[in-house]
Design an enzyme around this catalytic site. Structure first.
Site, PDB file in Angstrom:
ATOM      1  N   HIS A  54      18.683  -0.924   3.268  1.00 27.47           N
ATOM      2  CA  HIS A  54      18.156  -2.236   3.657  1.00 27.47           C
ATOM      3  C   HIS A  54      17.348  -2.857   2.503  1.00 27.47           C
ATOM      4  O   HIS A  54      17.530  -4.017   2.171  1.00 27.47           O
ATOM      5  CB  HIS A  54      17.274  -2.052   4.897  1.00 27.47           C
ATOM      6  CG  HIS A  54      16.357  -0.866   4.811  1.00 27.47           C
ATOM      7  ND1 HIS A  54      16.830   0.425   4.722  1.00 27.47           N
ATOM      8  CD2 HIS A  54      15.010  -0.763   4.713  1.00 27.47           C
ATOM      9  CE1 HIS A  54      15.813   1.258   4.601  1.00 27.47           C
ATOM     10  NE2 HIS A  54      14.693   0.567   4.588  1.00 27.47           N
ATOM     11  N   ARG A  55      16.492  -2.062   1.892  1.00 31.43           N
ATOM     12  CA  ARG A  55      15.661  -2.591   0.793  1.00 31.43           C
ATOM     13  C   ARG A  55      16.533  -2.896  -0.426  1.00 31.43           C
ATOM     14  O   ARG A  55      16.333  -3.904  -1.096  1.00 31.43           O
ATOM     15  CB  ARG A  55      14.560  -1.575   0.444  1.00 31.43           C
ATOM     16  CG  ARG A  55      13.576  -2.062  -0.622  1.00 31.43           C
ATOM     17  CD  ARG A  55      12.285  -1.257  -0.631  1.00 31.43           C
ATOM     18  NE  ARG A  55      11.589  -1.362   0.633  1.00 31.43           N
ATOM     19  CZ  ARG A  55      11.583  -0.404   1.581  1.00 31.43           C
ATOM     20  NH1 ARG A  55      12.184   0.760   1.383  1.00 31.43           N
ATOM     21  NH2 ARG A  55      10.972  -0.600   2.718  1.00 31.43           N
ATOM     22  N   SER A  84       0.840  -1.190   0.000  1.00 33.06           N
ATOM     23  CA  SER A  84       0.000   0.000   0.000  1.00 33.06           C
ATOM     24  C   SER A  84       0.884   1.253   0.000  1.00 33.06           C
ATOM     25  O   SER A  84       0.389   2.370   0.068  1.00 33.06           O
ATOM     26  CB  SER A  84      -0.896  -0.003   1.249  1.00 33.06           C
ATOM     27  OG  SER A  84      -0.081  -0.021   2.406  1.00 33.06           O
ATOM     28  N   ASN A  85       2.195   1.028  -0.056  1.00 30.28           N
ATOM     29  CA  ASN A  85       3.143   2.127   0.125  1.00 30.28           C
ATOM     30  C   ASN A  85       3.816   2.504  -1.212  1.00 30.28           C
ATOM     31  O   ASN A  85       4.657   1.774  -1.738  1.00 30.28           O
ATOM     32  CB  ASN A  85       4.190   1.648   1.149  1.00 30.28           C
ATOM     33  CG  ASN A  85       5.164   2.714   1.551  1.00 30.28           C
ATOM     34  OD1 ASN A  85       5.586   3.518   0.724  1.00 30.28           O
ATOM     35  ND2 ASN A  85       5.544   2.726   2.807  1.00 30.28           N
ATOM     36  N   GLY A 112       5.948   4.792  -1.900  1.00 29.56           N
ATOM     37  CA  GLY A 112       7.384   5.062  -1.762  1.00 29.56           C
ATOM     38  C   GLY A 112       8.184   3.788  -1.952  1.00 29.56           C
ATOM     39  O   GLY A 112       9.196   3.767  -2.664  1.00 29.56           O
ATOM     40  N   ASP A 158       8.138  -6.408   4.344  1.00 28.73           N
ATOM     41  CA  ASP A 158       7.843  -5.892   5.677  1.00 28.73           C
ATOM     42  C   ASP A 158       9.132  -5.312   6.229  1.00 28.73           C
ATOM     43  O   ASP A 158      10.168  -5.983   6.229  1.00 28.73           O
ATOM     44  CB  ASP A 158       7.285  -6.997   6.580  1.00 28.73           C
ATOM     45  CG  ASP A 158       6.530  -6.394   7.762  1.00 28.73           C
ATOM     46  OD1 ASP A 158       5.907  -5.329   7.594  1.00 28.73           O
ATOM     47  OD2 ASP A 158       6.560  -6.976   8.867  1.00 28.73           O
ATOM     48  N   ASP A 165      12.500   8.179   6.666  1.00 23.97           N
ATOM     49  CA  ASP A 165      13.684   8.654   5.931  1.00 23.97           C
ATOM     50  C   ASP A 165      14.245   9.995   6.431  1.00 23.97           C
ATOM     51  O   ASP A 165      15.469  10.158   6.482  1.00 23.97           O
ATOM     52  CB  ASP A 165      13.389   8.743   4.424  1.00 23.97           C
ATOM     53  CG  ASP A 165      13.412   7.385   3.745  1.00 23.97           C
ATOM     54  OD1 ASP A 165      13.949   6.426   4.334  1.00 23.97           O
ATOM     55  OD2 ASP A 165      12.895   7.276   2.610  1.00 23.97           O
TER      56      ASP A 165
HETATM   57  P1  ITT Z   1       2.892  -2.236   3.146  1.00 22.09           P
HETATM   58  O1  ITT Z   1       1.546  -2.064   2.532  1.00 22.09           O
HETATM   59  O2  ITT Z   1       3.943  -2.647   2.147  1.00 22.09           O
HETATM   60  O3  ITT Z   1       2.892  -3.114   4.384  1.00 22.09           O
HETATM   61  P2  ITT Z   1       3.693  -0.150   5.019  1.00 22.09           P
HETATM   62  O4  ITT Z   1       3.980   1.297   4.834  1.00 22.09           O
HETATM   63  O5  ITT Z   1       2.672  -0.552   6.052  1.00 22.09           O
HETATM   64  O6  ITT Z   1       3.339  -0.751   3.584  1.00 22.09           O
HETATM   65  P3  ITT Z   1       5.788  -1.594   6.507  1.00 22.09           P
HETATM   66  O7  ITT Z   1       4.835  -2.182   7.476  1.00 22.09           O
HETATM   67  O8  ITT Z   1       6.819  -2.487   5.933  1.00 22.09           O
HETATM   68  O9  ITT Z   1       5.053  -0.910   5.272  1.00 22.09           O
HETATM   69  O10 ITT Z   1       6.575  -0.356   7.077  1.00 22.09           O
HETATM   70  C1  ITT Z   1       6.583   0.007   8.420  1.00 22.09           C
HETATM   71  C2  ITT Z   1       6.788   1.499   8.547  1.00 22.09           C
HETATM   72  O11 ITT Z   1       8.157   1.775   8.304  1.00 22.09           O
HETATM   73  C3  ITT Z   1       5.961   2.339   7.590  1.00 22.09           C
HETATM   74  O12 ITT Z   1       5.492   3.473   8.272  1.00 22.09           O
HETATM   75  C4  ITT Z   1       6.946   2.747   6.510  1.00 22.09           C
HETATM   76  O13 ITT Z   1       6.654   4.029   6.001  1.00 22.09           O
HETATM   77  C5  ITT Z   1       8.261   2.754   7.286  1.00 22.09           C
HETATM   78  N1  ITT Z   1       9.349   2.354   6.387  1.00 22.09           N
HETATM   79  C6  ITT Z   1       9.497   1.154   5.753  1.00 22.09           C
HETATM   80  N2  ITT Z   1      10.577   1.181   4.949  1.00 22.09           N
HETATM   81  C7  ITT Z   1      11.125   2.414   5.080  1.00 22.09           C
HETATM   82  C8  ITT Z   1      12.209   3.075   4.473  1.00 22.09           C
HETATM   83  O14 ITT Z   1      12.961   2.479   3.548  1.00 22.09           O
HETATM   84  N3  ITT Z   1      12.451   4.335   4.821  1.00 22.09           N
HETATM   85  C9  ITT Z   1      11.692   4.970   5.728  1.00 22.09           C
HETATM   86  N4  ITT Z   1      10.622   4.441   6.326  1.00 22.09           N
HETATM   87  C10 ITT Z   1      10.334   3.168   6.005  1.00 22.09           C
END
Ligand code: ITT
Length: 186
Positions: free
Chosen positions: A168-169, A11-12, A14, A66, A143
Site C-alpha cells: 500500500h505504501r 513518529s514511526n 519503520g 496515515d 506486518d
Molecule cells: P505516524 O506518526 O506516522 O502517525 P503511526 O505508527 O501512528 O505513525 P499510523 O497511524 O499511520 O502511524 O498507523 C496506524 C497503525 O498501523 C500503526 O500501529 C502502524 O504501526 C500500523 N501500520 C501502518 N502501516 C503499516 C504497515 O505498512 N505495516 C504494518 N503495520 C502498519
C-alpha cells in the site's frame, strides 16, 4: 531531476525506513521529523491527513502518512483506529478476535499527504489475508500477521525493498513519484 530536501513527518521509524529506501534516488536529503501531530477523530484516512497537513506548514516540503488495516470480517476494524489498537491489543489481540474466523481477507490502506508547491493526497491499497499466527520479524506494526495476495510470506518475512514493491505504501509512493516527475518535467 533530483530535488533537494523532503521532510517525512512521522513518529514511526519503520515507515521512515520505507520512505527513505524508495525515495532516496529522487532527493538529495530525506529527513525524519519525529513529531506527534494532531490527528482528528475522522471517518477516513484522507480527512485525518487533510487536517494534519494544515498544522505542519512550517516543515514544508513534507509528507505525512496515515495508514490502517481494514479487516473484512470485523467490518473494517481496526481501520482508522489501527494505531490505538496496535498500542492496546496488538497483533495478538487481532488474532484472538479472529479465532475460528473463516473469512480472513483484509486490506492495508495508506494515504500520503504532500505539502510542497501544492497540497496533494496519494493513496495505495494492498489486499491480503490475516494469518493464523505471527510470522517474521522484519517490518513493523501488523506486518507479522498480514499475508499479501499471491505471496506465501508475510510482510514481516520480506525485506523492506520487497515490501515496498507490492505494498500500500509502495503504491502510494509510486503515485507521489509520478506527480513530482510530471512537475519537474515542466
Ligand atoms: P505516524 O506518526 O506516522 O502517525 P503511526 O505508527 O501512528 O505513525 P499510523 O497511524 O499511520 O502511524 O498507523 C496506524 C497503525 O498501523 C500503526 O500501529 C502502524 O504501526 C500500523 N501500520 C501502518 N502501516 C503499516 C504497515 O505498512 N505495516 C504494518 N503495520 C502498519
Amino acid at each position: 531531476m533530483i530535488r533537494d530536501v523532503l521532510n517525512v513527518v512521522t513518529s514511526n521509524r519503520g515507515k521512515f525506513k520505507e520512505y527513505k529506501e524508495k525515495l532516496e534516488p529522487y532527493f538529495e536529503e530525506i529527513d525524519m521529523i519525529n513529531l506527534e501531530y494532531p490527528e482528528i477523530q475522522a471517518g477516513t484516512l484522507e480527512e485525518v491527513v487533510q487536517y494534519a497537513l494544515e498544522q505542519l506548514k512550517e516543515h514544508s516540503p513534507l509528507i505525512i502518512d496515515d495508514s490502517g488495516l481494514f479487516i473484512e470480517s470485523l467490518n473494517g476494524f481496526p481501520g482508522i483506529y489501527s494505531a490505538y489498537v496496535m498500542d492496546t491489543i496488538g497483533c495478538d489481540g487481532i488474532l484472538s478476535l479472529m479465532e475460528d474466523e473463516k473469512d480472513r481477507s483484509a486490506r492495508f490502506q495508506c494515504v500520503i499527504g504532500y505539502l510542497g508547491e501544492e497540497k496533494r493526497l496519494f493513496k495505495g491499497v494492498s489486499e491480503g489475508t490475516i494469518t493464523g499466527e505471527k510470522r517474521g520479524s522484519k517490518g513493523f506494526g501488523y506486518d507479522p500477521i498480514f499475508l499479501p495476495e499471491n505471496y506465501q510470506r508475510t510482510y514481516a518475512e520480506m525485506k523492506s525493498e520487497e515490501k515496498n514493491r507490492i505494498s500500500h505504501r509502495g503504491a502510494a509512493m509510486e503515485e507521489f513519484l509520478d506527480f513530482i516527475k510530471i512537475k519537474d518535467s515542466y
